[in-house]
Design a protein around this motif. Structure first.
Motif, PDB file in Angstrom:
ATOM      1  N   LEU A   1       0.822  -1.220   0.000  1.00  0.00           N
ATOM      2  CA  LEU A   1       0.000   0.000   0.000  1.00  0.00           C
ATOM      3  C   LEU A   1       0.851   1.263   0.000  1.00  0.00           C
ATOM      4  N   GLU A   2       1.936   1.237   0.760  1.00  0.00           N
ATOM      5  CA  GLU A   2       2.771   2.421   0.934  1.00  0.00           C
ATOM      6  C   GLU A   2       3.835   2.587  -0.144  1.00  0.00           C
ATOM      7  N   SER A   3       3.959   1.625  -1.045  1.00  0.00           N
ATOM      8  CA  SER A   3       4.992   1.718  -2.074  1.00  0.00           C
ATOM      9  C   SER A   3       4.691   2.867  -3.035  1.00  0.00           C
ATOM     10  N   GLU A   4       5.748   3.470  -3.543  1.00  0.00           N
ATOM     11  CA  GLU A   4       5.623   4.625  -4.448  1.00  0.00           C
ATOM     12  C   GLU A   4       4.776   4.319  -5.684  1.00  0.00           C
ATOM     13  N   GLU A   5       4.874   3.112  -6.182  1.00  0.00           N
ATOM     14  CA  GLU A   5       4.149   2.766  -7.411  1.00  0.00           C
ATOM     15  C   GLU A   5       2.722   2.279  -7.163  1.00  0.00           C
ATOM     16  N   ALA A   6       2.311   2.201  -5.907  1.00  0.00           N
ATOM     17  CA  ALA A   6       0.967   1.716  -5.593  1.00  0.00           C
ATOM     18  C   ALA A   6      -0.095   2.702  -6.080  1.00  0.00           C
ATOM     19  N   ASP A   7      -1.107   2.159  -6.726  1.00  0.00           N
ATOM     20  CA  ASP A   7      -2.277   2.947  -7.129  1.00  0.00           C
ATOM     21  C   ASP A   7      -3.476   2.265  -6.487  1.00  0.00           C
ATOM     22  N   LEU A   8      -4.069   2.943  -5.531  1.00  0.00           N
ATOM     23  CA  LEU A   8      -5.167   2.350  -4.774  1.00  0.00           C
ATOM     24  C   LEU A   8      -6.368   2.014  -5.640  1.00  0.00           C
ATOM     25  N   TYR A   9      -6.540   2.751  -6.725  1.00  0.00           N
ATOM     26  CA  TYR A   9      -7.773   2.664  -7.512  1.00  0.00           C
ATOM     27  C   TYR A   9      -7.640   1.897  -8.823  1.00  0.00           C
ATOM     28  N   GLU A  10      -6.432   1.646  -9.246  1.00  0.00           N
ATOM     29  CA  GLU A  10      -6.196   0.953 -10.511  1.00  0.00           C
ATOM     30  C   GLU A  10      -6.563  -0.524 -10.364  1.00  0.00           C
ATOM     31  N   PRO A  11      -7.456  -1.017 -11.210  1.00  0.00           N
ATOM     32  CA  PRO A  11      -7.782  -2.452 -11.127  1.00  0.00           C
ATOM     33  C   PRO A  11      -6.533  -3.311 -11.349  1.00  0.00           C
ATOM     34  N   LEU A  12      -6.407  -4.364 -10.580  1.00  0.00           N
ATOM     35  CA  LEU A  12      -5.289  -5.286 -10.757  1.00  0.00           C
ATOM     36  C   LEU A  12      -5.429  -5.956 -12.123  1.00  0.00           C
ATOM     37  N   ALA A  13      -4.339  -6.000 -12.857  1.00  0.00           N
ATOM     38  CA  ALA A  13      -4.377  -6.478 -14.240  1.00  0.00           C
ATOM     39  C   ALA A  13      -4.928  -7.891 -14.365  1.00  0.00           C
ATOM     40  N   HIS A  14      -4.696  -8.726 -13.385  1.00  0.00           N
ATOM     41  CA  HIS A  14      -5.116 -10.125 -13.453  1.00  0.00           C
ATOM     42  C   HIS A  14      -6.440 -10.382 -12.738  1.00  0.00           C
ATOM     43  N   GLY A  15      -7.088  -9.341 -12.241  1.00  0.00           N
ATOM     44  CA  GLY A  15      -8.341  -9.510 -11.512  1.00  0.00           C
ATOM     45  C   GLY A  15      -9.558  -9.253 -12.375  1.00  0.00           C
ATOM     46  N   THR A  16     -10.663  -9.053 -11.702  1.00  0.00           N
ATOM     47  CA  THR A  16     -11.924  -8.765 -12.395  1.00  0.00           C
ATOM     48  C   THR A  16     -12.487  -7.430 -11.905  1.00  0.00           C
ATOM     49  N   GLY A  17     -11.575  -6.475 -11.694  1.00  0.00           N
ATOM     50  CA  GLY A  17     -11.967  -5.153 -11.241  1.00  0.00           C
ATOM     51  C   GLY A  17     -11.479  -4.814  -9.841  1.00  0.00           C
ATOM     52  N   GLN A  18     -10.900  -5.757  -9.132  1.00  0.00           N
ATOM     53  CA  GLN A  18     -10.396  -5.510  -7.781  1.00  0.00           C
ATOM     54  C   GLN A  18      -9.210  -4.536  -7.836  1.00  0.00           C
ATOM     55  N   ASN A  19      -9.073  -3.733  -6.776  1.00  0.00           N
ATOM     56  CA  ASN A  19      -7.934  -2.828  -6.659  1.00  0.00           C
ATOM     57  C   ASN A  19      -7.392  -2.899  -5.233  1.00  0.00           C
ATOM     58  N   LEU A  20      -6.276  -2.219  -4.989  1.00  0.00           N
ATOM     59  CA  LEU A  20      -5.647  -2.296  -3.665  1.00  0.00           C
ATOM     60  C   LEU A  20      -6.543  -1.744  -2.562  1.00  0.00           C
ATOM     61  N   LEU A  21      -7.297  -0.694  -2.842  1.00  0.00           N
ATOM     62  CA  LEU A  21      -8.199  -0.147  -1.830  1.00  0.00           C
ATOM     63  C   LEU A  21      -9.225  -1.192  -1.420  1.00  0.00           C
ATOM     64  N   ARG A  22      -9.832  -1.842  -2.390  1.00  0.00           N
ATOM     65  CA  ARG A  22     -10.822  -2.876  -2.089  1.00  0.00           C
ATOM     66  C   ARG A  22     -10.207  -4.007  -1.277  1.00  0.00           C
ATOM     67  N   GLU A  23      -9.007  -4.426  -1.658  1.00  0.00           N
ATOM     68  CA  GLU A  23      -8.365  -5.540  -0.971  1.00  0.00           C
ATOM     69  C   GLU A  23      -7.957  -5.155   0.448  1.00  0.00           C
TER      70      GLU A  23
ATOM     71  N   LEU B   1      -9.555  -2.954   2.344  1.00  0.00           N
ATOM     72  CA  LEU B   1     -10.810  -2.950   3.096  1.00  0.00           C
ATOM     73  C   LEU B   1     -11.296  -4.371   3.350  1.00  0.00           C
ATOM     74  N   LEU B   2     -11.076  -5.261   2.394  1.00  0.00           N
ATOM     75  CA  LEU B   2     -11.469  -6.657   2.557  1.00  0.00           C
ATOM     76  C   LEU B   2     -10.685  -7.314   3.698  1.00  0.00           C
ATOM     77  N   ILE B   3      -9.371  -7.094   3.729  1.00  0.00           N
ATOM     78  CA  ILE B   3      -8.563  -7.659   4.821  1.00  0.00           C
ATOM     79  C   ILE B   3      -9.030  -7.102   6.162  1.00  0.00           C
ATOM     80  N   ALA B   4      -9.212  -5.792   6.231  1.00  0.00           N
ATOM     81  CA  ALA B   4      -9.616  -5.166   7.498  1.00  0.00           C
ATOM     82  C   ALA B   4     -10.984  -5.669   7.947  1.00  0.00           C
ATOM     83  N   ASP B   5     -11.926  -5.719   7.033  1.00  0.00           N
ATOM     84  CA  ASP B   5     -13.284  -6.148   7.363  1.00  0.00           C
ATOM     85  C   ASP B   5     -13.302  -7.620   7.788  1.00  0.00           C
ATOM     86  N   HIS B   6     -12.654  -8.461   7.018  1.00  0.00           N
ATOM     87  CA  HIS B   6     -12.623  -9.898   7.306  1.00  0.00           C
ATOM     88  C   HIS B   6     -11.955 -10.173   8.650  1.00  0.00           C
ATOM     89  N   THR B   7     -10.811  -9.535   8.885  1.00  0.00           N
ATOM     90  CA  THR B   7     -10.096  -9.753  10.139  1.00  0.00           C
ATOM     91  C   THR B   7     -10.904  -9.235  11.326  1.00  0.00           C
TER      92      THR B   7
END
Length: 165
Positions: free
Chosen positions: A116-138, A140-146
């Motif tokens: 998340l904190e890396s210079e090249e991180a884009d919170l909103y850019e969909p992951l190329a290999h996903g189906t629309g997921q991005n770092l922000l969603r993931e 929030l998913l980790i935080a919510d699930h945990t």
């Protein structure tokens, strides 16, 4: 008043996400929930509860590791739900296995935060290999699930008479 750039404004959002992942805001965090667990209670399933403390803690580890892997590995292979996400054994082999799982949760969370904190991180850019997921969603998913399962861990500890009031 100067308008903040996207990168500048994302710093505030990333700081809030990091705090949420590490501490949990208005509730006990994961480390608080698993602190000083008694070995003899790790495999117990209170009446009507389908899983043990160990299974909940290990499920948190497995799921978080899977989300991290999904975020960093373009060759990610989806696991089978629910079989691959829940341990079959009600109890760990020993306390070392339990402590190793807790340490792995912390290590994987740290790796995700570094992502998340890396210079090249884009919170909103969909992951190329996903189906629309991005770092922000993931994140929030980790935080919510945990958080969800942390609450269950605390409830089970209360049911087993092993939680501070």
């Amino acid at each position: 008043m100067k308008k903040a750039t996207t990168a500048e404004s994302n710093k505030g959002l990333i700081a809030e996400l990091v705090f949420l992942l590490n501490k949990g805001n208005a509730h006990a965090g994961f480390e608080d929930a698993v602190h000083d667990m008694k070995e003899d209670l790790l495999g117990k399933k209170p009446h009507g509860v389908p899983y043990s403390l160990w299974q909940l803690v290990e499920h948190v580890r497995i799921t978080q590791a899977d989300i991290l892997e999904f975020c960093v590995n373009p060759a990610y292979k989806e696991m089978n739900w629910p079989d691959d996400y829940w341990p079959k054994e009600a109890a760990p082999a020993n306390m070392k296995a339990f402590h190793d799982t807790v340490k792995q949760v912390e290590k994987d969370r740290k790796a995700f935060i570094e992502l998340l904190e890396s210079e090249e991180a884009d919170l909103y850019e969909p992951l190329a290999h996903g189906t629309g997921q991005n770092l922000l969603r993931e994140a929030l998913l980790i935080a919510d699930h945990t958080a969800y399962h942390t609450g269950e861990i605390i409830l089970l500890r209360r049911m087993l008479g092993d939680w501070k009031a």
